[in-house]
Design a protein around this motif. Structure first.
Motif, PDB file in Angstrom:
ATOM      1  N   ALA A  28     -39.488  14.784  10.907  1.00 49.12           N
ATOM      2  CA  ALA A  28     -38.478  13.737  10.733  1.00 49.12           C
ATOM      3  C   ALA A  28     -37.110  14.344  10.438  1.00 49.12           C
ATOM      4  O   ALA A  28     -36.102  13.954  11.044  1.00 49.12           O
ATOM      5  N   LEU A  29     -37.055  15.282   9.515  1.00 50.41           N
ATOM      6  CA  LEU A  29     -35.779  15.894   9.146  1.00 50.41           C
ATOM      7  C   LEU A  29     -35.147  16.609  10.336  1.00 50.41           C
ATOM      8  O   LEU A  29     -33.938  16.496  10.579  1.00 50.41           O
ATOM      9  N   ASN A  30     -35.969  17.346  11.085  1.00 50.80           N
ATOM     10  CA  ASN A  30     -35.451  18.068  12.243  1.00 50.80           C
ATOM     11  C   ASN A  30     -34.915  17.115  13.306  1.00 50.80           C
ATOM     12  O   ASN A  30     -33.841  17.327  13.877  1.00 50.80           O
ATOM     13  N   ALA A  31     -35.681  16.058  13.570  1.00 52.75           N
ATOM     14  CA  ALA A  31     -35.265  15.107  14.607  1.00 52.75           C
ATOM     15  C   ALA A  31     -33.993  14.358  14.219  1.00 52.75           C
ATOM     16  O   ALA A  31     -33.189  13.988  15.078  1.00 52.75           O
ATOM     17  N   MET A  32     -33.817  14.131  12.914  1.00 55.36           N
ATOM     18  CA  MET A  32     -32.673  13.362  12.446  1.00 55.36           C
ATOM     19  C   MET A  32     -31.493  14.250  12.058  1.00 55.36           C
ATOM     20  O   MET A  32     -30.434  13.749  11.666  1.00 55.36           O
ATOM     21  N   GLY A  33     -31.698  15.567  12.163  1.00 56.83           N
ATOM     22  CA  GLY A  33     -30.629  16.495  11.809  1.00 56.83           C
ATOM     23  C   GLY A  33     -30.230  16.396  10.361  1.00 56.83           C
ATOM     24  O   GLY A  33     -29.048  16.517  10.016  1.00 56.83           O
ATOM     25  N   ALA A  34     -31.218  16.181   9.479  1.00 59.80           N
ATOM     26  CA  ALA A  34     -30.942  15.945   8.065  1.00 59.80           C
ATOM     27  C   ALA A  34     -31.399  17.116   7.204  1.00 59.80           C
ATOM     28  O   ALA A  34     -32.479  17.679   7.415  1.00 59.80           O
ATOM     29  N   ALA A  35     -30.585  17.472   6.235  1.00 58.80           N
ATOM     30  CA  ALA A  35     -30.979  18.481   5.258  1.00 58.80           C
ATOM     31  C   ALA A  35     -31.965  17.856   4.271  1.00 58.80           C
ATOM     32  O   ALA A  35     -31.836  16.671   3.931  1.00 58.80           O
ATOM     33  N   PRO A  36     -32.957  18.610   3.790  1.00 55.91           N
ATOM     34  CA  PRO A  36     -33.925  18.039   2.847  1.00 55.91           C
ATOM     35  C   PRO A  36     -33.280  17.376   1.634  1.00 55.91           C
ATOM     36  O   PRO A  36     -33.718  16.314   1.200  1.00 55.91           O
ATOM     37  N   ALA A  37     -32.226  17.977   1.108  1.00 56.90           N
ATOM     38  CA  ALA A  37     -31.603  17.436  -0.096  1.00 56.90           C
ATOM     39  C   ALA A  37     -30.907  16.103   0.144  1.00 56.90           C
ATOM     40  O   ALA A  37     -30.642  15.352  -0.809  1.00 56.90           O
ATOM     41  N   SER A  38     -30.622  15.787   1.417  1.00 59.36           N
ATOM     42  CA  SER A  38     -29.957  14.510   1.731  1.00 59.36           C
ATOM     43  C   SER A  38     -30.949  13.381   1.934  1.00 59.36           C
ATOM     44  O   SER A  38     -30.557  12.245   2.184  1.00 59.36           O
ATOM     45  N   ALA A  39     -32.235  13.695   1.839  1.00 57.98           N
ATOM     46  CA  ALA A  39     -33.288  12.717   2.115  1.00 57.98           C
ATOM     47  C   ALA A  39     -33.969  12.269   0.825  1.00 57.98           C
ATOM     48  O   ALA A  39     -33.754  12.836  -0.250  1.00 57.98           O
ATOM     49  N   LEU A  40     -34.788  11.242   0.942  1.00 54.79           N
ATOM     50  CA  LEU A  40     -35.613  10.746  -0.151  1.00 54.79           C
ATOM     51  C   LEU A  40     -36.945  10.320   0.425  1.00 54.79           C
ATOM     52  O   LEU A  40     -36.986   9.597   1.420  1.00 54.79           O
ATOM     53  N   MET A  41     -38.036  10.780  -0.188  1.00 57.14           N
ATOM     54  CA  MET A  41     -39.381  10.382   0.230  1.00 57.14           C
ATOM     55  C   MET A  41     -39.911   9.332  -0.734  1.00 57.14           C
ATOM     56  O   MET A  41     -39.861   9.517  -1.958  1.00 57.14           O
ATOM     57  N   ILE A  42     -40.399   8.220  -0.186  1.00 60.60           N
ATOM     58  CA  ILE A  42     -41.049   7.188  -0.993  1.00 60.60           C
ATOM     59  C   ILE A  42     -42.533   7.215  -0.663  1.00 60.60           C
ATOM     60  O   ILE A  42     -42.932   6.974   0.483  1.00 60.60           O
ATOM     61  N   GLY A  43     -43.345   7.528  -1.653  1.00 56.96           N
ATOM     62  CA  GLY A  43     -44.787   7.615  -1.436  1.00 56.96           C
ATOM     63  C   GLY A  43     -45.563   7.119  -2.634  1.00 56.96           C
ATOM     64  O   GLY A  43     -45.000   6.950  -3.724  1.00 56.96           O
ATOM     65  N   ASP A  44     -46.859   6.905  -2.438  1.00 57.16           N
ATOM     66  CA  ASP A  44     -47.664   6.345  -3.526  1.00 57.16           C
ATOM     67  C   ASP A  44     -48.870   7.191  -3.890  1.00 57.16           C
ATOM     68  O   ASP A  44     -49.741   6.722  -4.626  1.00 57.16           O
TER      69      ASP A  44
END
Length: 239
Positions: free
Chosen positions: A173-189
């Motif tokens: 997902a990060l690679n496809a969206m060109g996003a750095a890990p620190a700019s993302a947020l994972m929501i999981g349970d």
């Protein structure tokens, strides 16, 4: 919990949410209850029965059979027979059961408006799941939510060693969206979501729809947990 503590936690959540340019959602749990009307335990029993019909009742240990988690069973069989026709058939059977479950899946409270709101304020969304991407697509299409995510649906592949806690789907997902890990947020349970986020370097927010889920996430070390997605809707609103 004191008023000061609540205010501190609210500020921390707002900061976490405001920094997230990309939001990676686990599917079963944060987005919907996939097996609300189609028991996951019954699916696991069905997979075990099918293995028995193939003369493979003894393939898995009692400990591997015990959780009655379809994904855990699939991983266990893949460890025994990696890349085999047996694993391919078992995965396809699980996908068909997930597709049946999608028809009666229940949306997680506040998930739909949260997804729409987060999209409206400019965040980009992706699904990073151990479920089949075909199942994710079918559910989101039925709820009218697919445009909020497409084309970023990253689910189970033929390489079952890449199921979470492996970070593979998050990294895709990060690679496809060109996003750095620190700019993302994972929501999981689940703890497997947490471990995948940690390995990918992505900040994690735990969603616990029940007190038991909350205890499990807290014991696994989740740094922040919400018990209702309404809390996130509130955090998205201007202070």
């Amino acid at each position: 919990m004191t008023s000061d503590t609540k205010q501190t936690e609210s500020r921390a959540l707002r900061e976490l949410v405001s920094r997230a340019q990309v939001v990676l959602w686990d599917f079963d749990g944060p987005v919907c209850r996939l097996f609300a009307g189609h028991s996951a335990e019954r699916v696991a029993h069905g997979l075990l029965d099918w293995l028995g019909e193939q003369g493979l009742h003894g393939l898995l240990s009692e400990a591997e059979r015990e959780p009655l988690d379809p994904h855990a069973l699939l991983r266990a069989v893949d460890r025994r027979r990696p890349r085999s026709d047996l694993v391919t058939e078992l995965e396809e059977r699980l996908t068909q059961e997930e597709l049946k479950a999608a028809a009666s899946a229940m949306p997680t409270p506040y998930a739909d408006p949260l997804i729409r709101t987060w999209t409206a304020v400019g965040a980009r969304l992706a699904v990073t799941s151990n479920n089949s991407p075909a199942v994710v697509r079918a559910y989101l299409q039925g709820r009218g939510l697919l445009p909020c995510f497409a084309p970023h649906l990253y689910g189970r592949t033929a390489e079952l060693r890449h199921l979470k806690p492996h970070p593979h789907c998050l990294q895709r997902a990060l690679n496809a969206m060109g996003a750095a890990p620190a700019s993302a947020l994972m929501i999981g349970d689940t703890p497997t979501d947490l471990r995948a986020a940690e390995r990918a370097g992505v900040p994690f927010l735990g969603y616990a729809g029940t007190p038991r889920k909350g205890r499990i996430l807290a014991e696994a070390g989740a740094p922040m947990i919400v018990h209702s997605l309404d809390t996130l809707l509130t955090a998205l609103r201007p202070a």
